[in-house]
Design a protein around this motif. Structure first.
Motif, short mmCIF file in Angstrom:
data_model
loop_
_atom_site.label_atom_id
_atom_site.label_comp_id
_atom_site.label_asym_id
_atom_site.label_seq_id
_atom_site.Cartn_x
_atom_site.Cartn_y
_atom_site.Cartn_z
N TYR A 1 -3.96 1.74 -1.28
CA TYR A 1 -4.75 1.38 -0.09
C TYR A 1 -6.21 1.17 -0.48
O TYR A 1 -6.85 0.20 -0.05
CB TYR A 1 -4.61 2.48 0.96
CG TYR A 1 -5.37 2.22 2.24
CD1 TYR A 1 -4.92 1.27 3.16
CD2 TYR A 1 -6.55 2.91 2.54
CE1 TYR A 1 -5.62 1.02 4.34
CE2 TYR A 1 -7.26 2.67 3.71
CZ TYR A 1 -6.78 1.72 4.61
OH TYR A 1 -7.48 1.48 5.77
N ASP A 2 -6.73 2.05 -1.33
CA ASP A 2 -8.12 1.93 -1.78
C ASP A 2 -8.33 0.61 -2.52
O ASP A 2 -9.34 -0.08 -2.31
CB ASP A 2 -8.46 3.11 -2.68
CG ASP A 2 -9.92 3.09 -3.13
OD1 ASP A 2 -10.80 3.08 -2.26
OD2 ASP A 2 -10.16 3.08 -4.36
N ASP A 3 -7.39 0.25 -3.38
CA ASP A 3 -7.51 -1.02 -4.13
C ASP A 3 -7.56 -2.22 -3.19
O ASP A 3 -8.30 -3.18 -3.43
CB ASP A 3 -6.32 -1.18 -5.09
CG ASP A 3 -6.41 -0.24 -6.29
OD1 ASP A 3 -7.49 0.31 -6.54
OD2 ASP A 3 -5.37 -0.06 -6.97
N ASP B 1 -10.63 6.39 7.39
CA ASP B 1 -10.40 5.42 6.33
C ASP B 1 -10.77 5.99 4.96
O ASP B 1 -10.04 5.81 3.98
CB ASP B 1 -11.22 4.16 6.61
CG ASP B 1 -10.62 2.93 5.94
OD1 ASP B 1 -9.55 2.49 6.39
OD2 ASP B 1 -11.21 2.43 4.96
N ASP B 2 -11.90 6.70 4.89
CA ASP B 2 -12.31 7.34 3.62
C ASP B 2 -11.26 8.34 3.17
O ASP B 2 -10.94 8.42 1.97
CB ASP B 2 -13.66 8.04 3.80
CG ASP B 2 -14.83 7.06 3.89
OD1 ASP B 2 -14.64 5.89 3.51
OD2 ASP B 2 -15.91 7.47 4.36
N ASN C 1 -4.60 7.58 -1.19
CA ASN C 1 -3.69 6.50 -1.56
C ASN C 1 -4.44 5.44 -2.36
O ASN C 1 -5.22 4.66 -1.80
CB ASN C 1 -3.08 5.89 -0.29
CG ASN C 1 -1.97 4.89 -0.60
OD1 ASN C 1 -2.15 3.98 -1.40
ND2 ASN C 1 -0.82 5.05 0.04
N ARG D 1 -8.30 6.50 1.74
CA ARG D 1 -8.58 5.90 0.43
C ARG D 1 -8.55 6.96 -0.67
O ARG D 1 -8.14 6.68 -1.80
CB ARG D 1 -9.92 5.18 0.46
CG ARG D 1 -9.90 3.94 1.35
CD ARG D 1 -11.26 3.30 1.51
NE ARG D 1 -11.77 2.77 0.25
CZ ARG D 1 -12.93 2.13 0.12
NH1 ARG D 1 -13.70 1.95 1.19
NH2 ARG D 1 -13.32 1.69 -1.04
N LYS D 2 -8.96 8.17 -0.35
CA LYS D 2 -8.91 9.25 -1.34
C LYS D 2 -7.46 9.64 -1.67
O LYS D 2 -7.16 10.04 -2.79
CB LYS D 2 -9.67 10.47 -0.82
CG LYS D 2 -11.18 10.33 -0.89
CD LYS D 2 -11.89 11.62 -0.54
CE LYS D 2 -11.79 11.95 0.93
NZ LYS D 2 -12.57 13.16 1.30
N ILE E 1 -8.68 -2.25 -0.09
CA ILE E 1 -9.99 -2.28 0.58
C ILE E 1 -11.05 -2.81 -0.38
O ILE E 1 -11.84 -3.71 -0.04
CB ILE E 1 -10.37 -0.87 1.09
CG1 ILE E 1 -9.35 -0.35 2.11
CG2 ILE E 1 -11.78 -0.90 1.68
CD1 ILE E 1 -9.35 -1.07 3.43
N PRO F 1 -11.42 -2.04 6.51
CA PRO F 1 -11.16 -0.68 6.97
C PRO F 1 -10.40 -0.66 8.29
O PRO F 1 -10.47 -1.60 9.09
CB PRO F 1 -12.57 -0.08 7.11
CG PRO F 1 -13.38 -0.84 6.12
CD PRO F 1 -12.84 -2.24 6.16
N GLU G 1 0.80 -1.23 0.00
CA GLU G 1 0.00 0.00 0.00
C GLU G 1 0.83 1.28 0.00
O GLU G 1 0.31 2.36 -0.29
CB GLU G 1 -0.97 0.01 1.20
CG GLU G 1 -0.31 -0.10 2.57
CD GLU G 1 -0.13 -1.53 3.05
OE1 GLU G 1 -0.49 -1.82 4.20
OE2 GLU G 1 0.39 -2.34 2.26
#
Length: 495
Positions: free
Chosen positions: A441-443, A431-432, A438, A435-436, A445, A452, A370
Motif C-alpha cells: 500500500y505504501d509503495d 492512512d499513515d 502494509n 502505510r506503516k 501511495i 491517500p 496492495e
C-alpha cells in the motif's frame, strides 16, 4: 461468596489443568485427533472415495483430499441433507446449522453427536479460564444474557436445522437455566428489532452480570437501554463486569462500548462458527486466543500469499510461524474434510498455540496489488483513534477504481458516534498507520498509483438500514470490513 461461585472456582482449576496437559503437547494432540478422524470415517462414502484406508500421515491426507469450500463439498452435503447415512461421517448428523450461502443459497453445516459437545464445552471453558486467572467468580450468581438467533428449529428429512446459536440454546446446562436470559419466548422472536426491544424490557430491572454477543448487535441493545433509562448501561446494571464476544474484532467498538457502559469491563473473545469452535481467549494477559487442538478438529494452514497457487503447501500445527497470515483449513468430526472456512489467522504464540483472526480470504482489497487484510484496517483505525474522543459505530472499506477526478483511492465508509473535528486530518492519520503496516500500500501511495484514503461519513444507523435492506439484520450477521468491489460501498453511499 456463594456455594455456586466456590464450585465454579474448583471446576475452573480442574479444567485449566486439563487444558495445560494437551496444550503443552500440541503436535501429539493433533496427531491423535487426526488418526481418530481417519479411523472413524474410513468406511463412509467420502472415506472410500478418498482412500482413507491408505492414509497414514497428514502428508498422505493432503495428497488424497483436496482443499474444498462449501460449494465444492456441496454434492456430498446434498446427499446428507436428503437423508443418506454414512456419507461424510458415520450415521446421520444430529443437526444442520443453517447459514447464509453464496451461489447455492442456504448452507447446511452438519453437527454430529461427536462434534456438538465441543461447541458447548469451549464456551464454558473460556469462562472457567477467566475465573481461574482472575479469581472473579461472583458473576455466576447474576443474570447472563446471550444475544442469539431463534431456538425454533425446522426439520429436513428427519434432521433438525436452525441457526447455530439457536441450536446451542437447547444445550444450556441446568445450573445456568435460572440465570440465563432472555426468556425462551423472547428468544423465539424472529424480527431482530422487535426482539431487541423485548430483551430491553425483560432485562431492564434484572441483575445482569454477563452479556454476550456480536459487538455490533450488543451495541444496539446498549443504545436502546441507554435511551430508555437516560443513563449509562453500567448504572442500569451495576454488577455487569464481563462482556463475551465473537464474530468481529472488539477493538474498533471498545471506546464506544466504554462510553455506553460508563466504565471499563473485562472481556473474553471467542472464535466459534457453525463448522466448529476453534479458539477462545484463555488469558487476560496474553494476546490471542488458544487454538483448540483437542476438539475433534484437525487443522491445516495455507499461507495467504500462496493460496491461489495450483497446489499450495498445507502446513500442520508443528510447522506454523509467528505473524504469518494463514488460511484456516479444517477436517472435523462433523464430516468436513480439507474444508476452507474462509477465515485467515495469525499466530501470536507457539507455546501454547494462540491465534488472532486476521480477516477473510474473500474479504480483502487488492484492486491494485496492495493485499490489504481486515486486521490491518482495524489496527489502523484503532491507532488513529487512540487518545482521542472519536468513537466509531461501524465501518467498511472498498476501492474506488474510477473516481470522477484524481487518482484512485481506498474509500473508508464510517458511521461515527463522535466524529473528529477535522475529517481530512483523521483520514491522513489512518492512512499513515496503513502505510506503516502494509508495504504494498505504501509503495502505491509513493508511486502515485493511489492517493491517500478518503473517508465517507455514513449517516446514523446507515449500516443497520443496509443490513435490514438485504435481510441480514441481527443474529450472527456482520458487515465485512473489506470488499474488493463496490457493492456495499455504493449501497451505503449512492451517487
Amino acid at each position: 461468596m456463594s456455594i455456586k461461585s466456590i464450585a465454579a472456582r474448583l471446576f475452573a482449576s480442574q479444567v485449566v489443568k486439563k487444558t495445560k496437559a494437551w496444550s503443552s503437547n500440541s503436535v501429539a494432540t493433533q496427531n491423535k485427533v487426526f488418526q481418530e478422524l481417519i479411523r472413524q470415517a474410513k468406511n463412509t462414502q467420502f472415506g472410500k472415495d478418498h482412500h482413507f484406508e491408505q492414509i497414514q500421515t497428514p502428508s498422505d491426507f493432503a495428497q488424497q483430499v483436496p482443499v474444498r469450500d462449501y460449494e465444492q463439498l456441496k454434492p456430498y452435503v446434498d446427499r446428507v441433507v436428503k437423508g443418506e447415512e454414512n456419507v461424510l461421517w458415520k450415521g446421520k448428523p444430529l443437526y444442520f446449522a443453517k447459514t447464509s450461502g453464496t451461489t447455492s443459497g442456504a448452507k447446511y453445516i452438519p453437527l454430529t453427536k461427536e462434534s456438538m459437545p465441543y461447541h458447548i464445552e469451549a464456551a464454558r471453558n473460556a469462562i472457567l479460564h477467566y475465573i481461574h486467572e482472575t479469581g472473579k467468580a461472583d458473576f455466576v450468581d447474576g443474570k447472563m444474557i446471550f444475544l442469539q438467533g431463534s431456538p425454533i428449529l425446522e426439520e429436513k428429512n428427519g434432521i433438525n436445522l436452525g441457526r447455530l446459536s439457536g441450536i446451542v440454546a437447547h444445550f444450556v446446562p441446568k445450573y445456568l437455566q435460572k440465570n440465563r436470559m432472555p426468556s425462551w419466548e423472547t428468544n423465539c422472536i424472529e424480527d431482530w428489532e422487535t426482539k431487541v426491544n423485548a430483551i430491553v424490557e425483560e432485562t431492564f430491572n434484572e441483575n445482569m452480570s454477563v452479556i454476550s454477543g456480536i459487538p455490533s448487535w450488543v451495541q444496539m441493545y446498549f443504545e436502546k437501554l441507554q435511551q430508555k433509562a437516560n443513563k449509562p448501561v453500567g448504572d442500569i446494571f451495576p454488577n455487569f463486569n464481563l462482556f463475551i464476544y465473537g464474530g468481529v474484532n472488539y477493538e474498533p467498538y471498545r471506546a464506544k462500548f466504554e462510553n455506553l457502559i460508563g466504565r471499563k469491563v473485562d472481556s473474553i473473545e471467542l472464535f466459534p462458527a457453525s463448522e466448529g469452535f476453534f479458539a477462545y481467549q484463555d488469558s487476560q494477559k496474553e494476546k490471542g486466543m488458544l487454538l483448540l487442538l483437542n476438539s475433534g478438529i484437525f487443522y491445516e494452514f495455507i499461507k495467504s500469499e500462496e493460496f491461489s497457487a495450483e497446489n499450495p503447501r498445507r502446513y500442520t500445527i508443528g510447522e506454523v510461524e509467528l505473524g504469518v497470515n494463514y488460511v484456516l483449513i479444517l477436517s472435523t468430526n462433523a464430516g468436513l474434510w480439507g474444508y476452507n472456512i474462509g477465515d485467515t489467522v495469525q499466530f501470536t504464540s507457539l507455546a501454547p498455540y494462540r491465534v488472532v483472526v486476521s480477516g477473510r480470504i474473500k474479504h480483502y482489497i487488492s484492486a491494485f496489488g496492495e493485499h490489504v487484510i481486515g486486521k490491518e484496517v482495524e489496527s489502523a483505525l484503532q491507532e488513529a483513534m487512540e487518545g482521542t474522543s472519536i468513537r466509531v459505530n461501524e465501518f467498511t472499506v472498498a476501492p474506488q477504481i474510477n473516481p470522477t477526478e484524481g487518482l484512485p483511492y481506498h474509500e473508508w465508509l464510517i458511521e461515527f458516534e463522535n466524529a473528529p473535528d477535522n475529517l481530512a486530518v483523521f483520514a491522513l492519520q489512518i492512512d499513515d498507520a496503513m502505510r506503516k503496516q502494509n508495504v504494498y500500500y505504501d509503495d502505491l501511495i509513493v508511486g502515485n498509483v493511489l492517493r491517500p484514503l478518503v473517508i465517507t461519513n455514513v449517516s446514523k444507523n446507515g449500516f443497520q438500514d443496509y443490513m435490514k435492506s438485504i435481510g441480514k439484520l441481527g443474529g450472527q450477521n456482520k458487515i465485512p470490513r473489506l470488499s474488493n468491489d463496490r457493492k456495499i460501498a455504493d449501497a451505503l453511499n449512492p451517487k
